[in-house]
Design a protein around this motif. Structure first.
Motif, PDB file in Angstrom:
ATOM      1  N   CYS A 143      36.050  34.133  47.706  1.00 16.10           N
ATOM      2  CA  CYS A 143      36.927  34.908  47.128  1.00 16.10           C
ATOM      3  C   CYS A 143      36.314  35.946  46.235  1.00 16.10           C
ATOM      4  CB  CYS A 143      37.885  34.054  46.161  1.00 16.10           C
ATOM      5  SG  CYS A 143      39.221  35.239  45.527  1.00 16.10           S
ATOM      6  N   CYS A 171      43.669  30.903  42.609  1.00 11.16           N
ATOM      7  CA  CYS A 171      44.249  31.467  41.262  1.00 11.16           C
ATOM      8  C   CYS A 171      44.829  32.821  41.296  1.00 11.16           C
ATOM      9  CB  CYS A 171      43.097  31.589  40.343  1.00 11.16           C
ATOM     10  SG  CYS A 171      41.796  32.323  40.641  1.00 11.16           S
ATOM     11  N   GLY A 172      45.734  32.853  42.633  1.00 11.78           N
ATOM     12  CA  GLY A 172      46.567  34.037  42.723  1.00 11.78           C
ATOM     13  C   GLY A 172      46.334  35.320  43.555  1.00 11.78           C
ATOM     14  N   TRP A 173      45.006  35.759  43.874  1.00 13.82           N
ATOM     15  CA  TRP A 173      44.927  36.895  44.497  1.00 13.82           C
ATOM     16  C   TRP A 173      45.267  36.731  45.810  1.00 13.82           C
ATOM     17  CZ3 TRP A 173      39.977  40.404  43.328  1.00 13.82           C
ATOM     18  CH2 TRP A 173      39.743  40.689  42.116  1.00 13.82           C
ATOM     19  N   CYS A 222      44.892  32.988  47.658  1.00 14.42           N
ATOM     20  CA  CYS A 222      43.742  32.208  47.019  1.00 14.42           C
ATOM     21  C   CYS A 222      44.205  31.296  45.631  1.00 14.42           C
ATOM     22  CB  CYS A 222      42.585  33.166  46.408  1.00 14.42           C
ATOM     23  SG  CYS A 222      41.174  32.134  45.935  1.00 14.42           S
ATOM     24  N   HIS A 225      37.694  37.459  43.771  1.00 10.06           N
ATOM     25  CA  HIS A 225      37.644  37.248  42.326  1.00 10.06           C
ATOM     26  C   HIS A 225      36.780  36.579  41.767  1.00 10.06           C
ATOM     27  CE1 HIS A 225      40.718  35.338  39.004  1.00 10.06           C
ATOM     28  NE2 HIS A 225      40.126  36.657  38.626  1.00 10.06           N
ATOM     29  N   PHE A 226      36.803  34.986  41.469  1.00  9.79           N
ATOM     30  CA  PHE A 226      35.866  34.294  40.861  1.00  9.79           C
ATOM     31  C   PHE A 226      34.918  33.537  42.272  1.00  9.79           C
ATOM     32  CE2 PHE A 226      38.340  34.494  37.027  1.00  9.79           C
ATOM     33  CZ  PHE A 226      37.122  35.223  36.323  1.00  9.79           C
ATOM     34  N   GLY A 227      35.165  33.793  43.344  1.00  8.71           N
ATOM     35  CA  GLY A 227      34.163  33.006  44.480  1.00  8.71           C
ATOM     36  C   GLY A 227      34.858  31.657  44.683  1.00  8.71           C
ATOM     37  N   CYS A 228      36.052  31.629  44.564  1.00 12.13           N
ATOM     38  CA  CYS A 228      36.675  30.306  45.086  1.00 12.13           C
ATOM     39  C   CYS A 228      36.807  29.960  46.544  1.00 12.13           C
ATOM     40  CB  CYS A 228      38.016  30.000  44.487  1.00 12.13           C
ATOM     41  SG  CYS A 228      38.323  29.822  42.373  1.00 12.13           S
TER      42      CYS A 228
HETATM   43  S1  FES Z   1      38.893  33.107  42.876  1.00 14.22           S
HETATM   44 FE1  FES Z   1      40.369  33.740  44.398  1.00 14.22          FE
HETATM   45  S2  FES Z   1      41.998  34.445  43.014  1.00 14.22           S
HETATM   46 FE2  FES Z   1      40.404  33.541  41.751  1.00 14.22          FE
END
Ligand code: FES
Length: 72
Positions: free
Chosen positions: A28, A49-51, A47, A30-33
């Motif tokens: 991701c 945590c929301g994106w 994802c 955002h934070f690489g999830c």
């Molecule tokens: S790591 Fe994907 S939305 Fe935060």
């Protein structure tokens, strides 16, 4: 359907929605999830945590400068 896979040692995510298939590097913006833990909503992926990503463009819908890396 969301499936984890690997291509040339790089973790990827394969997504199938109806007849359409999408592949992205599994990271991701955002934070690489892990995107395989996300959920599908039509032709978008949310994802954990929301994106939310538009699968047709790879772009984050609320963060247009962020984009998933497409795998061909
Ligand atoms: S790591 Fe994907 S939305 Fe935060």
């Amino acid at each position: 359907m969301i499936k984890a896979a690997e291509k040339n040692g790089v973790p990827i995510v394969n997504i199938t929605v109806g007849e359409r298939k999408y592949s992205f590097v599994n990271k991701c913006s955002h934070f690489g999830c892990d995107l395989t833990k996300g959920s599908l909503h039509g032709h978008s992926l949310i994802c954990i945590c929301g994106w939310q990503y538009d699968l047709n463009t790879g772009r984050a819908m609320n963060h247009p400068m962020a984009e998933l890396e497409r795998v061909t």
